[in-house]
Design a protein around this motif. Structure first.
Motif, PDB file in Angstrom:
ATOM      1  N   VAL A 412       0.707  -1.016   0.081  1.00  0.00           N
ATOM      2  CA  VAL A 412      -0.018  -0.037  -0.039  1.00  0.00           C
ATOM      3  C   VAL A 412       0.825   1.154   0.058  1.00  0.00           C
ATOM      4  N   VAL A 413       0.629   2.171  -1.060  1.00  0.00           N
ATOM      5  CA  VAL A 413       1.600   3.426  -1.038  1.00  0.00           C
ATOM      6  C   VAL A 413       0.805   4.505  -0.957  1.00  0.00           C
ATOM      7  N   GLY A 414       1.112   5.560  -0.056  1.00  0.00           N
ATOM      8  CA  GLY A 414       0.632   6.758  -0.100  1.00  0.00           C
ATOM      9  C   GLY A 414       1.254   7.652  -1.155  1.00  0.00           C
ATOM     10  N   VAL A 415       0.330   8.476  -1.827  1.00  0.00           N
ATOM     11  CA  VAL A 415       0.651   9.474  -3.007  1.00  0.00           C
ATOM     12  C   VAL A 415       0.404  10.732  -2.566  1.00  0.00           C
ATOM     13  N   PHE A 416       1.387  11.628  -2.296  1.00  0.00           N
ATOM     14  CA  PHE A 416       1.142  12.924  -1.853  1.00  0.00           C
ATOM     15  C   PHE A 416       1.898  13.809  -3.110  1.00  0.00           C
ATOM     16  N   ARG A 417       1.357  14.254  -3.999  1.00  0.00           N
ATOM     17  CA  ARG A 417       1.913  15.033  -5.291  1.00  0.00           C
ATOM     18  C   ARG A 417       0.643  15.681  -6.023  1.00  0.00           C
ATOM     19  N   GLY A 418       1.228  17.083  -6.457  1.00  0.00           N
ATOM     20  CA  GLY A 418       0.313  17.868  -7.211  1.00  0.00           C
ATOM     21  C   GLY A 418      -0.594  18.741  -6.189  1.00  0.00           C
ATOM     22  N   ARG A 419      -1.463  19.414  -7.040  1.00  0.00           N
ATOM     23  CA  ARG A 419      -2.391  20.211  -6.256  1.00  0.00           C
ATOM     24  C   ARG A 419      -3.525  19.357  -5.478  1.00  0.00           C
ATOM     25  N   MET A 420      -3.808  19.867  -4.172  1.00  0.00           N
ATOM     26  CA  MET A 420      -4.786  19.124  -3.078  1.00  0.00           C
ATOM     27  C   MET A 420      -6.141  19.228  -3.820  1.00  0.00           C
ATOM     28  N   ASN A 429      -4.306  12.620  -5.561  1.00  0.00           N
ATOM     29  CA  ASN A 429      -3.007  13.579  -5.403  1.00  0.00           C
ATOM     30  C   ASN A 429      -2.904  13.560  -3.914  1.00  0.00           C
ATOM     31  N   ARG A 430      -3.851  13.182  -2.947  1.00  0.00           N
ATOM     32  CA  ARG A 430      -3.402  12.819  -1.477  1.00  0.00           C
ATOM     33  C   ARG A 430      -4.186  11.383  -1.233  1.00  0.00           C
ATOM     34  N   SER A 431      -3.822  10.514  -1.760  1.00  0.00           N
ATOM     35  CA  SER A 431      -4.569   9.134  -1.915  1.00  0.00           C
ATOM     36  C   SER A 431      -3.503   8.057  -1.221  1.00  0.00           C
ATOM     37  N   LEU A 432      -4.326   7.044  -0.722  1.00  0.00           N
ATOM     38  CA  LEU A 432      -3.529   5.786  -0.567  1.00  0.00           C
ATOM     39  C   LEU A 432      -4.130   4.795  -1.997  1.00  0.00           C
ATOM     40  N   VAL A 433      -3.003   4.178  -2.518  1.00  0.00           N
ATOM     41  CA  VAL A 433      -3.227   3.235  -3.636  1.00  0.00           C
ATOM     42  C   VAL A 433      -2.677   1.874  -3.349  1.00  0.00           C
ATOM     43  N   ALA A 434      -3.588   1.055  -4.020  1.00  0.00           N
ATOM     44  CA  ALA A 434      -3.313  -0.530  -4.014  1.00  0.00           C
ATOM     45  C   ALA A 434      -3.648  -1.116  -4.905  1.00  0.00           C
ATOM     46  N   ASP A 435      -3.587  -2.431  -4.850  1.00  0.00           N
ATOM     47  CA  ASP A 435      -3.967  -3.415  -6.054  1.00  0.00           C
ATOM     48  C   ASP A 435      -5.249  -3.784  -6.003  1.00  0.00           C
ATOM     49  N   PRO A 436      -6.296  -3.467  -6.932  1.00  0.00           N
ATOM     50  CA  PRO A 436      -7.838  -3.666  -6.862  1.00  0.00           C
ATOM     51  C   PRO A 436      -8.064  -5.325  -6.941  1.00  0.00           C
ATOM     52  N   ARG A 437      -6.995  -5.963  -7.488  1.00  0.00           N
ATOM     53  CA  ARG A 437      -7.163  -7.445  -7.747  1.00  0.00           C
ATOM     54  C   ARG A 437      -7.250  -8.498  -6.590  1.00  0.00           C
ATOM     55  N   ALA A 551       1.637  14.262   5.822  1.00  0.00           N
ATOM     56  CA  ALA A 551       1.596  12.843   5.227  1.00  0.00           C
ATOM     57  C   ALA A 551       2.713  12.110   5.765  1.00  0.00           C
ATOM     58  N   LEU A 552       3.805  12.592   6.206  1.00  0.00           N
ATOM     59  CA  LEU A 552       4.783  11.693   6.666  1.00  0.00           C
ATOM     60  C   LEU A 552       4.445  11.112   7.953  1.00  0.00           C
ATOM     61  N   SER A 553       3.860  12.107   8.917  1.00  0.00           N
ATOM     62  CA  SER A 553       3.256  11.337  10.088  1.00  0.00           C
ATOM     63  C   SER A 553       2.392  10.436   9.926  1.00  0.00           C
ATOM     64  N   CYS A 554       1.174  10.467   9.192  1.00  0.00           N
ATOM     65  CA  CYS A 554       0.539   9.364   8.864  1.00  0.00           C
ATOM     66  C   CYS A 554       1.322   8.137   8.380  1.00  0.00           C
ATOM     67  N   PHE A 555       2.147   8.305   7.461  1.00  0.00           N
ATOM     68  CA  PHE A 555       3.126   7.166   6.991  1.00  0.00           C
ATOM     69  C   PHE A 555       3.504   6.525   8.300  1.00  0.00           C
ATOM     70  N   LEU A 556       4.277   7.191   9.213  1.00  0.00           N
ATOM     71  CA  LEU A 556       5.139   6.775  10.482  1.00  0.00           C
ATOM     72  C   LEU A 556       4.243   6.047  11.414  1.00  0.00           C
ATOM     73  N   ARG A 557       2.779   6.573  11.474  1.00  0.00           N
ATOM     74  CA  ARG A 557       2.204   5.857  12.622  1.00  0.00           C
ATOM     75  C   ARG A 557       1.222   4.868  12.350  1.00  0.00           C
ATOM     76  N   THR A 558       1.145   4.748  10.779  1.00  0.00           N
ATOM     77  CA  THR A 558       0.377   3.487  10.324  1.00  0.00           C
ATOM     78  C   THR A 558       1.399   2.595   9.739  1.00  0.00           C
ATOM     79  N   ARG A 559       0.942   1.629   8.989  1.00  0.00           N
ATOM     80  CA  ARG A 559       1.601   0.564   8.754  1.00  0.00           C
ATOM     81  C   ARG A 559       1.466   0.565   6.975  1.00  0.00           C
ATOM     82  N   MET A 560       1.559   1.655   6.267  1.00  0.00           N
ATOM     83  CA  MET A 560       1.722   1.524   5.177  1.00  0.00           C
ATOM     84  C   MET A 560       3.083   1.451   4.648  1.00  0.00           C
TER      85      MET A 560
END
Length: 577
Positions: A412-420, A429-437, A551-560
């Motif tokens: 699971v990858v956090g994506v923080f790029r582009g305009r909010m 642009n402020r999403s968590l992305v993953a494999d839908p399969r 964004a980094l705080s969310c990453f560090l306190r979760t398990r993405m």
């Protein structure tokens, strides 16, 4: 001409900047102060949109506010006199009126300016006028029917209108205490979801139940002419108002159903009690009858106007399940639901209303939802260095390769790029992305990162060119505003984004409006044959992140497993400390 639109002292406080009829920026206050659905004055949002527009507050020509204390004055004054004096609620309500009279001062103060130095005039725009403007003015249609439907704004809950060119006329309105939004809110509270804005949880729960109580709800809410009517015996708000407070800007609504409703449906569920099949059946019944009322009004609106296009706005327009059924159950051929369809978007609508008052023409079409601040790479580097987190830097094609490699391996990858994004939904642009399969991905994200109810679905972001391959009755859904049926033969291919009832709340992704996100999904398609990825918001029981540090705080306190910060790549193994 620069017009600042504001939604203030109401849920989902926000600000927007319109220049010469073009939307320049729009943001919500909760992204800055981290309080969901903030209902105070949007000081940070005001400063942000002016900065994005490159103007000083002293250069503003107008400030547009999305409520008008004088609208429907005699109707609500009589009610207020009866209820406020009896209940002792005058303080908070009168304070809101006092604040409304000092909004100019608050705007100037937010920008460290003296009001005497500012040339703007404050315009108070009736609440549903702003919803109508948000829905129709930036739509792709020259003419359309318009439905504005929410809980309540300026003593009105529902407006049916006919629009053409720059103008619209009201055909019918529903006033307090009758409201489809109030019904959904009351049952949301009754089902043990106490937070302001929790209605989407009930919508997600509904497919797990059967409409066992639909006939009860058909007694609770009825069609009345072109509108609707509540059976007030099931509620208490008509006699004493709704007990709502927004201490510290955090909206809180107390239950307002009557004992009769509990006699019909059973005892109210408390927040931490188990969700039983009865509760699921109540949610399913509420959703079914809500759709009957909403689609019935839309059908009447189509017959009255003869229009082929419809625009829907207001809080009830966030019911994406109902939105996805409009073309199936009415004669409307095209449906437009704007980004920020709820009260956050009234800041945009108020600004357009004032542009219209000054003789402005419709020159703007809403094609994307990216109206907030962009990512600052140096701030991303600073956030990583502050936390002692190693990172690597990559250009966009290489970054997409890393993301796809990670998610195809089950990460699971956090994506923080582009305009909010503006509005309630993350759009890449402020999403968590993953494999839908992956069949296990929904539970994995819920348990590792989101820590939320397991019945809530995740959305598919799908390339617009391939959407019809996977969804029935497919239509554009760039703001994740419609739930559509996944084709039966495709459901096993994308289990992580197919809800229990075989639907998905899709986002159609266009190369022209978000090339970086489109190219990411296209790369995933090339590698897997599936033209979509799972998308959910980058947050954890908080508003969507706004800064690299958040964004980094969310990453560090979760398990993405990894996060993209602009052009920086951070992996879990790198942040293991």
């Amino acid at each position: 001409m620069n017009i600042l639109g504001i939604n203030a002292f109401h849920g989902d406080a926000s600000a927007a900047l319109v220049r010469d009829g073009q939307l320049v920026a729009a943001v919500e206050e909760e992204r800055f102060n981290r309080v969901k659905h903030w209902a105070g004055f949007p000081s940070e949002s005001v400063r942000c949109v002016l900065a994005l527009g490159g103007i000083d507050v002293r250069e503003l020509d107008a400030v547009a506010v999305s409520f008008n204390p004088r609208a429907h004055f005699f109707s609500r004054a009589g009610f207020a006199l009866r209820t406020m004096l009896r209940q002792g609620h005058t303080g908070g309500r009168l304070a809101r009126i006092r604040k409304a009279t000092s909004l100019g001062e608050l705007v100037a103060r937010a920008c460290a300016a003296d009001l005497r130095e500012c040339k703007f005039r404050v315009h108070h725009i009736e609440h549903h006028e702003t919803h109508i403007a948000t829905g129709f003015w930036p739509s792709p249609f020259e003419e359309a029917a318009v439905l504005s439907v929410d809980g309540m704004g300026d003593f009105v809950s529902t407006v049916l209108a006919d629009a053409q060119g720059e103008n619209w006329r009201r055909l019918h309105e529903v006033k307090y205490p009758h409201s489809l939004g109030f019904l959904y809110n009351a049952i949301t509270l009754y089902l043990g979801f106490p937070n302001y804005g929790d209605e989407y949880k009930v919508m997600g729960l509904a497919p797990y139940g059967e409409p066992q109580f639909a006939d009860v709800f058909r007694k609770i809410i009825l069609r009345s002419g072109m509108g609707l009517e509540l059976n007030l015996n099931y509620f208490t708000h008509a006699g004493r108002g709704i007990d709502m407070s927004w201490d510290y800007g955090n909206p809180v609504v107390k239950p307002f159903h009557s004992p009769l409703l509990e006699r019909e449906l059973g005892p109210m569920r408390q927040k931490h009690e188990e969700l039983t099949q009865r509760h699921k059946n109540i949610a399913a019944s509420l959703q079914k009858v809500t759709e009957e009322i909403l689609l019935g009004m839309l059908d009447d609106l189509q017959k009255s106007t003869g229009r082929k296009n419809v625009c829907i706005a207001g809080g009830v327009a966030m019911n994406s399940v109902a939105n996805g059924k409009v073309r199936l159950h009415t004669r409307f051929e095209n449906v437009f639901v704007p980004v920020g369809a709820a009260d956050n978007g009234t800041a945009v609508g108020a600004a357009f209303c004032v542009w219209k008052q000054y003789g402005g023409k419709r020159v703007f079409k809403l094609e994307h939802g990216y109206w907030g601040p962009d990512v600052d790479t140096e701030l991303c580097r600073a956030a990583c260095r502050s936390e002692g987190v190693p990172f690597s830097e990559h250009d966009p094609p290489a970054m997409n390769e890393k993301i796809v490699e990670a998610i195809t391996s089950g990460k699971v990858v956090g994506v923080f790029r582009g305009r909010m994004e503006f509005g309630a939904r993350a759009l890449g642009n402020r999403s968590l992305v993953a494999d839908p399969r992956r069949t296990d991905m929904r539970d994995l994200i819920n348990t590792k990162i989101k820590f939320r109810e397991i019945f809530r679905p995740f959305a598919p972001s799908v390339l617009e060119e391939h959407a019809e391959e996977f969804f029935e009755m497919c239509e554009p859904s760039p703001f994740m505003e419609k739930v559509l049926v996944v084709r039966p033969e495709k459901r096993a291919m994308i289990p992580a984004v197919t809800h229990v009832d075989g639907t998905g709340r899709l986002q159609t992704v266009s190369r022209s409006t978000n090339p970086a996100y489109w190219e990411l999904i296209e790369l995933f398609r090339q590698k897997t044959g599936v033209p979509m990825i799972l998308n959910t918001s980058l947050n954890e029981n908080e508003p969507i992140v706004n800064t690299p540090a958040q964004a980094l705080s969310c990453f560090l306190r979760t398990r993405m497993d990894a996060i993209v910060l602009g052009n920086l790549w951070v992996e879990r193994k790198s942040a293991a400390a």
